[in-house]
Write a protein that holds these residues in place. Structure first.
Motif, PDB file in Angstrom:
ATOM      1  N   UNK A  53       0.822  -1.207   0.000  1.00 22.94           N
ATOM      2  CA  UNK A  53       0.000   0.000   0.000  1.00 22.94           C
ATOM      3  C   UNK A  53       0.855   1.255   0.000  1.00 22.94           C
ATOM      4  N   UNK A  54       0.459   2.229  -0.805  1.00 20.68           N
ATOM      5  CA  UNK A  54       1.067   3.552  -0.789  1.00 20.68           C
ATOM      6  C   UNK A  54       0.607   4.193   0.522  1.00 20.68           C
ATOM      7  N   UNK A  55       1.523   4.424   1.474  1.00 20.24           N
ATOM      8  CA  UNK A  55       1.147   4.792   2.834  1.00 20.24           C
ATOM      9  C   UNK A  55       1.731   6.145   3.230  1.00 20.24           C
ATOM     10  N   UNK A  56       0.895   6.959   3.867  1.00 20.07           N
ATOM     11  CA  UNK A  56       1.292   8.282   4.333  1.00 20.07           C
ATOM     12  C   UNK A  56       1.068   8.350   5.835  1.00 20.07           C
ATOM     13  N   UNK A  57       1.929   9.131   6.519  1.00 18.61           N
ATOM     14  CA  UNK A  57       1.859   9.286   7.976  1.00 18.61           C
ATOM     15  C   UNK A  57       1.641  10.744   8.341  1.00 18.61           C
ATOM     16  N   UNK A  58       0.755  10.951   9.285  1.00 16.82           N
ATOM     17  CA  UNK A  58       0.520  12.289   9.827  1.00 16.82           C
ATOM     18  C   UNK A  58       0.308  12.160  11.325  1.00 16.82           C
ATOM     19  N   UNK A  59       0.415  13.280  12.002  1.00 17.25           N
ATOM     20  CA  UNK A  59       0.198  13.305  13.447  1.00 17.25           C
ATOM     21  C   UNK A  59      -0.641  14.524  13.800  1.00 17.25           C
ATOM     22  N   UNK A  60      -1.557  14.344  14.722  1.00 20.97           N
ATOM     23  CA  UNK A  60      -2.385  15.467  15.167  1.00 20.97           C
ATOM     24  C   UNK A  60      -1.520  16.562  15.778  1.00 20.97           C
ATOM     25  N   UNK A  61      -0.337  16.219  16.275  1.00 23.11           N
ATOM     26  CA  UNK A  61       0.541  17.244  16.864  1.00 23.11           C
ATOM     27  C   UNK A  61       0.970  18.283  15.835  1.00 23.11           C
ATOM     28  N   UNK A  62       0.871  17.954  14.562  1.00 25.65           N
ATOM     29  CA  UNK A  62       1.208  18.908  13.503  1.00 25.65           C
ATOM     30  C   UNK A  62       0.003  19.748  13.086  1.00 25.65           C
ATOM     31  N   UNK A  63      -1.047  19.704  13.909  1.00 23.59           N
ATOM     32  CA  UNK A  63      -2.246  20.508  13.675  1.00 23.59           C
ATOM     33  C   UNK A  63      -2.669  21.229  14.956  1.00 23.59           C
ATOM     34  N   UNK A  64      -1.659  21.591  15.763  1.00 28.60           N
ATOM     35  CA  UNK A  64      -1.931  22.377  16.967  1.00 28.60           C
ATOM     36  C   UNK A  64      -2.433  23.754  16.585  1.00 28.60           C
ATOM     37  N   UNK A  65      -3.077  24.384  17.527  1.00 24.40           N
ATOM     38  CA  UNK A  65      -3.439  25.789  17.380  1.00 24.40           C
ATOM     39  C   UNK A  65      -2.300  26.618  17.978  1.00 24.40           C
ATOM     40  N   UNK A  66      -2.159  27.865  17.581  1.00 26.73           N
ATOM     41  CA  UNK A  66      -1.112  28.716  18.166  1.00 26.73           C
ATOM     42  C   UNK A  66      -1.278  28.837  19.684  1.00 26.73           C
TER      43      UNK A  66
END
Length: 189
Positions: A53-66
Motif C-alpha cells: 500500500x502507498x502509505x502516508x503518515x501524519x500526526x495530530x501534533x502537527x495541527x496544533x493551534x497557536x
C-alpha cells in the motif's frame, strides 16, 4: 521488503488484514488514538507498506493551534487542552477531506509547528486511488472526528484522560483496542 516475523510484526499484520477486509478498495484513513503512539503508528505504516500500500503518515501534533489561541482565556488546564489544543478545521480542510477525494487533489501532512509556534509551509502531496493515511495522536475519537476514519485503533494506557473519557468514551467508539505496554508484544485489550 519483507519485515522479520517478530511478535509485533505478526500482530500488526493481523490489524492491517482486518482494516483491509473492512475497506479493501479506495483510500483508507486509519486513526491511532492515544498518547505517545507515534512509534506504534510508524510500525503500522511499515506493515501497510509491506502489504503493497502507498502509505502516508501524519500526526495530530502537527495541527496544533497557536499558543496564544490556546491560552487566551488563561493558563492551560486539562479541560482547555482537550477543548482548544488542536485545529480540527484545518486538519479536515488540508488533509482529511482532500485525501478522501483521491484523484489529483493535493493534501498536506502538517500545518503547524508547535515547538516553534508557527504555521508550517507544507508541500502539497498527491497519492494513488488506493493509498492509506495513518494519523496518530490523542483525542482522535472525539465526537466531531469519529466518522472521519475507516478504522480506528485505540492504544490504551493508564491513566486515561478523564475529560476525554467523559466526553468521547473512546473505548466504546474504537474499532480495535490495543495494549502496547510491552511494545515488542502488543496484544488486544
Amino acid at each position: 521488503m519483507r519485515l522479520p516475523p517478530t511478535p509485533r510484526v505478526l500482530f500488526l499484520r493481523e490489524l492491517v488484514g482486518e482494516v483491509l477486509r473492512v475497506a479493501p478498495l479506495g483510500r483508507v484513513i486509519v486513526a491511532v488514538d492515544g498518547r505517545g503512539v507515534e512509534r506504534f503508528a510508524d510500525a503500522l505504516a511499515e506493515v501497510f507498506e509491506e502489504a503493497g500500500n502507498d502509505t502516508f503518515r501524519a500526526s495530530i501534533t502537527d495541527f496544533h493551534r497557536p499558543r496564544a489561541d490556546r491560552t487566551r482565556l488563561g493558563p492551560e488546564t486539562p479541560e482547555s487542552y482537550y477543548r482548544h489544543s488542536y485545529d480540527y478545521r484545518t486538519l479536515r480542510r488540508v488533509l482529511l477531506d482532500p485525501f478522501r477525494l483521491a484523484g489529483s487533489t493535493g493534501f498536506q501532512l502538517a500545518a503547524f509547528d508547535e515547538v516553534r509556534d508557527v504555521p508550517v509551509e507544507s508541500r502539497w502531496l498527491t497519492a494513488g486511488p488506493d493509498a492509506v493515511l495513518i494519523i496518530d495522536g490523542e483525542f482522535l475519537l472525539r465526537p466531531e472526528l469519529r466518522d472521519r476514519w475507516d478504522a480506528s485503533v485505540l492504544v490504551v494506557s493508564a491513566p486515561e484522560d478523564p475529560v476525554y473519557e467523559a466526553d468521547a468514551r473512546p473505548r466504546e467508539h474504537s474499532d480495535l483496542l490495543v495494549d502496547n505496554s510491552d511494545p515488542a508484544h502488543p496484544i488486544r485489550a
